[in-house]
Design a protein around this motif. Structure first.
Motif, PDB file in Angstrom:
ATOM      1  N   PHE A 420       0.564  -1.358   0.129  1.00 48.27           N
ATOM      2  CA  PHE A 420       0.444  -0.179  -0.524  1.00 48.27           C
ATOM      3  C   PHE A 420       0.889   1.412  -0.123  1.00 48.27           C
ATOM      4  N   GLY A 421       2.096   0.648  -0.189  1.00 45.60           N
ATOM      5  CA  GLY A 421       2.875   2.184  -0.666  1.00 45.60           C
ATOM      6  C   GLY A 421       3.546   3.052   0.920  1.00 45.60           C
ATOM      7  N   LEU A 422       3.521   2.333   1.953  1.00 45.43           N
ATOM      8  CA  LEU A 422       3.777   2.249   3.571  1.00 45.43           C
ATOM      9  C   LEU A 422       4.756   2.125   3.705  1.00 45.43           C
ATOM     10  N   GLY A 423       5.497   1.542   3.000  1.00 43.29           N
ATOM     11  CA  GLY A 423       6.547   0.971   3.523  1.00 43.29           C
ATOM     12  C   GLY A 423       7.927   2.084   4.041  1.00 43.29           C
ATOM     13  N   ASP A 424       7.960   2.990   3.437  1.00 45.10           N
ATOM     14  CA  ASP A 424       8.987   4.148   4.016  1.00 45.10           C
ATOM     15  C   ASP A 424       8.411   4.391   5.256  1.00 45.10           C
ATOM     16  N   TRP A 425       6.974   5.131   4.861  1.00 46.89           N
ATOM     17  CA  TRP A 425       6.635   5.894   6.999  1.00 46.89           C
ATOM     18  C   TRP A 425       6.882   4.353   7.472  1.00 46.89           C
ATOM     19  N   LEU A 426       6.832   3.244   7.907  1.00 54.55           N
ATOM     20  CA  LEU A 426       7.170   1.970   8.507  1.00 54.55           C
ATOM     21  C   LEU A 426       8.325   1.692   9.247  1.00 54.55           C
ATOM     22  N   ASN A 427       9.291   2.621   8.656  1.00 54.03           N
ATOM     23  CA  ASN A 427      10.704   2.724   8.969  1.00 54.03           C
ATOM     24  C   ASN A 427      11.062   3.017   9.188  1.00 54.03           C
ATOM     25  N   ARG A 428      10.351   4.369   9.125  1.00 55.44           N
ATOM     26  CA  ARG A 428      10.468   5.738  10.079  1.00 55.44           C
ATOM     27  C   ARG A 428       9.532   5.955  10.879  1.00 55.44           C
ATOM     28  N   LEU A 429       8.667   4.768  11.607  1.00 50.34           N
ATOM     29  CA  LEU A 429       8.325   5.568  12.925  1.00 50.34           C
ATOM     30  C   LEU A 429       9.421   4.561  14.118  1.00 50.34           C
ATOM     31  N   PRO A 430       9.423   4.860  15.210  1.00 54.83           N
ATOM     32  CA  PRO A 430       9.964   4.887  16.247  1.00 54.83           C
ATOM     33  C   PRO A 430       9.795   3.322  16.562  1.00 54.83           C
ATOM     34  N   ALA A 431       9.086   3.024  16.733  1.00 56.13           N
ATOM     35  CA  ALA A 431       9.196   1.548  16.648  1.00 56.13           C
ATOM     36  C   ALA A 431       8.219   0.402  16.251  1.00 56.13           C
ATOM     37  N   GLY A 432       8.364   1.113  15.089  1.00 53.20           N
ATOM     38  CA  GLY A 432       7.716   0.188  14.303  1.00 53.20           C
ATOM     39  C   GLY A 432       6.654  -0.198  14.158  1.00 53.20           C
ATOM     40  N   LEU A 433       5.822  -1.687  14.038  1.00 54.17           N
ATOM     41  CA  LEU A 433       4.530  -2.303  14.802  1.00 54.17           C
ATOM     42  C   LEU A 433       4.322  -1.924  15.924  1.00 54.17           C
ATOM     43  N   ASP A 434       5.275  -1.901  16.933  1.00 51.54           N
ATOM     44  CA  ASP A 434       5.040  -1.370  18.315  1.00 51.54           C
ATOM     45  C   ASP A 434       4.417   0.228  18.407  1.00 51.54           C
ATOM     46  N   THR A 435       4.473   0.271  17.922  1.00 48.63           N
ATOM     47  CA  THR A 435       5.116   2.422  17.791  1.00 48.63           C
ATOM     48  C   THR A 435       3.481   2.224  18.061  1.00 48.63           C
ATOM     49  N   ILE A 436       2.813   3.134  19.615  1.00 50.97           N
ATOM     50  CA  ILE A 436       2.188   3.218  19.804  1.00 50.97           C
ATOM     51  C   ILE A 436       0.479   4.350  19.653  1.00 50.97           C
ATOM     52  N   ILE A 437      -0.454   3.814  19.146  1.00 50.98           N
ATOM     53  CA  ILE A 437      -1.408   5.346  18.480  1.00 50.98           C
ATOM     54  C   ILE A 437      -1.454   6.101  18.909  1.00 50.98           C
ATOM     55  N   GLY A 438      -1.712   6.617  19.113  1.00 50.17           N
ATOM     56  CA  GLY A 438      -3.009   7.890  19.768  1.00 50.17           C
ATOM     57  C   GLY A 438      -4.638   7.763  20.142  1.00 50.17           C
ATOM     58  N   ALA A 439      -5.445   7.537  20.400  1.00 48.06           N
ATOM     59  CA  ALA A 439      -7.031   7.107  20.615  1.00 48.06           C
ATOM     60  C   ALA A 439      -7.106   8.531  19.416  1.00 48.06           C
ATOM     61  N   GLY A 440      -7.621   8.018  19.054  1.00 48.81           N
ATOM     62  CA  GLY A 440      -8.504   9.337  18.096  1.00 48.81           C
ATOM     63  C   GLY A 440      -7.571   9.372  16.517  1.00 48.81           C
TER      64      GLY A 440
END
Ligand code: ATP
Ligand code: MG
Length: 562
Positions: A420-440
């Motif tokens: 879905f074209g989000l590979g780079d975005w994922l790599n830039r996240l500090p904790a990858g898939l473990d990054t906590i996303i806020g409510a809302g």
């Protein structure tokens, strides 16, 4: 028991008993104190345990029940009210189980026991103290009843204050950017003042409630000393007995006050049971079906003479909808705000049922099934919906994508994100898939939140995808990513795209235009766009990239016009 021993101890000193005897009494006193404490720990543990287990089970049941209820139910009760009903009421019950029932019983026992013991030691003093205790109970009960409306007013003022705060906190960004901070603070001041006034109204009763037991206790103590002295001189009442009387009278204060308040709390618990029961008795108007006819692969959808209104007394929101959408077809639904587009999608996942007419689904080549006959779980499992407002949860990116389904592996997720074209975005996240996303979706842009919602639906591999596009505008790069993602998501599935951006309709096989709940135009996008008299052509004339609403009172359109 303990004061009796102290009494005997004092009498022992007075009558010059042997030291060994006094030691024994002291030892017995210590043992009894330990046993008392031990029993208190055991009873507290057992009652808390029962309370937690029972009420947690109840919370679970009631929450599950409410989650299954209709849209209309959830629109009627705000999140704040639901929290109050699910948690506040059940906590009141939990208090009842863990403390109240047992403690009211022990307090009554203590009160009765103390009065009996006083009477046994000296009937005259016993009777006077009993009269004081009963009188106090009656007055306390009267105070409680008088104070009740004042407390209710305080609770109401509190609810208003918290409701106000919740709403304003949600709108912090808007409030700041519109310079409405002072206005909001004035509102807060006004509500706080209202609450203070209500609290002042309740204050005299609170003071009376708190001081009366102390006053009664002082009166009873004075009685013991004055009459005790008199009886000591005249009738030989021993010092030990006077101490025991004094000690027991001291015990009366706590239970006197607590019994009255606990009776009130028990009435509250009773009211809570009533309200919980009322909640459990609400039945969903959407009846579950039993059939499970749908399989993987694109669906055929058919609306026959469909009419829908939210409210019996109000007008139709959808009228005379006759439409067939074929497997793998992508249909763009256009129309002004309020024309009934989202309602159409709510009908398909049976958040609401048609007022009349039939909606049916089938896989390619299979006979159609009325959606009311299909099991709700089965139906909703085969349909993926991305609504206008993407709901993300305070959890890791992984959980937000898989919806807490542990069978989806990280490799699968990474592959999909890349697709879905989000590979780079994922790599830039500090904790990858473990990054906590806020409510809302705090910390994510609107575009990212939408992409996550697409991925979430994609993981479930539905047979029909409904996209209710968000009306917010996105930057061209994110727009590109979204279009790509939408194309990928719709591949091999039937799709309904409620389009707020005209660009989107290029991907559609068919366009439908709704006006006041009726289909006023349908056809292929190119055919309609080339017909100068069509509504679509009129929309396109305004601005190829603009919102679909070519009306001057539309906020977005007027912004574009500037
Ligand atoms: P938008 O483009 O703004 O999303 P829409 O075409 O999706 O609009 P719907 O949400 O389907 O519009 O609403 C259609 C009509 O039904 C509107 O007039 C709306 O006020 C009304 N409506 C929507 N939801 C409810 C509801 N739960 N109860 C009563 N009326 C409702
Ligand atoms: Mg809508």
């Amino acid at each position: 028991m303990s004061p009796q021993i102290i009494g005997q101890f004092l009498e022992g000193i007075e009558t010059k008993q042997s030291l060994e005897m006094l030691w024994r009494l002291a030892f017995l006193f210590v043992v009894i104190a330990f046993v008392e404490q031990g029993l208190a720990i055991v009873t507290t543990y057992v009652s808390e345990d029962v309370a937690w287990k029972a009420t947690n089970q109840l919370r679970k049941e009631v929450a599950a029940h409410c989650l299954k209820l209709d849209l209309s139910f959830h629109q009627k009760y705000s999140p704040g009210t639901m929290v109050e009903r699910l948690d506040g009421d059940i906590t009141a019950l939990s208090n009842f189980f863990s403390q109240l029932a047992f403690s009211l019983f022990t307090n009554l026992l203590l009160l009765g026991g103390v009065l009996v013991l006083l009477t046994v030691i000296d009937w005259r003093i016993g009777l006077i103290v009993t009269a004081i205790a009963v009188g106090t109970l009656i007055v306390l009960d009267t105070i409680r009843k008088r104070a009740e409306p004042h407390w209710q007013a305080v609770l109401q003022a509190n609810a208003e204050l918290y409701g106000y705060l919740e709403e304003r906190f949600k709108g912090t960004e808007e409030i700041r950017s519109n310079g409405a901070t002072d206005y909001v603070l004035r509102g807060l001041y006004r509500l706080q003042q209202a609450r203070m006034q209500k609290e002042f109204g309740a204050l005299p009763w609170l003071v009376a409630n708190l001081t009366l037991p102390t006053a009664a206790l002082t009166l009873a103590t004075v009685t013991v000393f004055v009459f005790g002295d008199y009886l000591h001189q005249r009738a030989g009442l021993s010092v030990g007995n006077i101490y025991v009387l004094y000690y027991y009278v001291g015990l009366l204060g706590g239970p006197l006050w607590q019994v009255v308040n606990q009776i009130e709390s028990i009435q509250l618990a009773g009211a809570s049971i009533g309200r919980i029961q009322e909640l459990r008795n609400i039945e969903s108007k959407i009846k579950d079906g039993t059939k499970t006819p749908l399989t993987q692969g694109p669906l055929r959808i058919s609306f026959q003479d469909l009419v829908f209104r939210y409210d019996e007394d109000e007008g139709n929101v959808l009228s005379d909808i006759n439409l067939t959408i074929y497997p793998c077809e992508v249909v763009s639904v256009l129309g002004r705000t309020g024309s009934g587009k989202s309602t159409l999608s709510r009908l398909l996942i049976r958040q609401i049922d048609a007022t009349s007419g039939i909606v049916s689904l089938a896989n390619d080549g299979a006979p159609p099934t009325d959606i009311r006959e299909i099991s709700l779980d089965h139906l909703r499992h085969r349909i993926g919906v991305v609504t206008q407002e993407v709901q993300l949860f305070r959890a890791t990116l992984r959980d937000n994508l898989t919806f807490f389904n542990p069978s989806i592996t990280d490799q699968q997720l990474q592959a999909t994100l890349t697709e879905f074209g989000l590979g780079d975005w994922l790599n830039r996240l500090p904790a990858g898939l473990d990054t906590i996303i806020g409510a809302g979706g705090q910390g994510l842009s609107d575009g990212e939140a939408q992409l996550i919602a697409f991925l979430r639906v994609f993981q479930r591999n539905p047979s029909l995808v409904i996209l209710d596009e968000a009306s917010s505008r996105l930057d061209p790069i994110t727009e590109g990513l979204i279009s790509q993602a939408v194309a990928r998501l719709l591949q091999g599935r039937t799709g309904i795209v409620i389009a707020h951006r005209l660009k989107t309709i290029k991907q559609a096989d068919k366009v439908i235009i709704l006006e006041k709940g009726r289909i006023v135009e349908q056809g292929s996008p190119s055919q309609l766009a080339n017909d100068p008299n069509s509504r679509l052509a009129e929309y396109l004339k305004i601005d190829e990239n603009a919102s679909l609403y070519p009306y001057p009172n539309n906020h977005e359109a007027s912004v574009i016009a500037q």
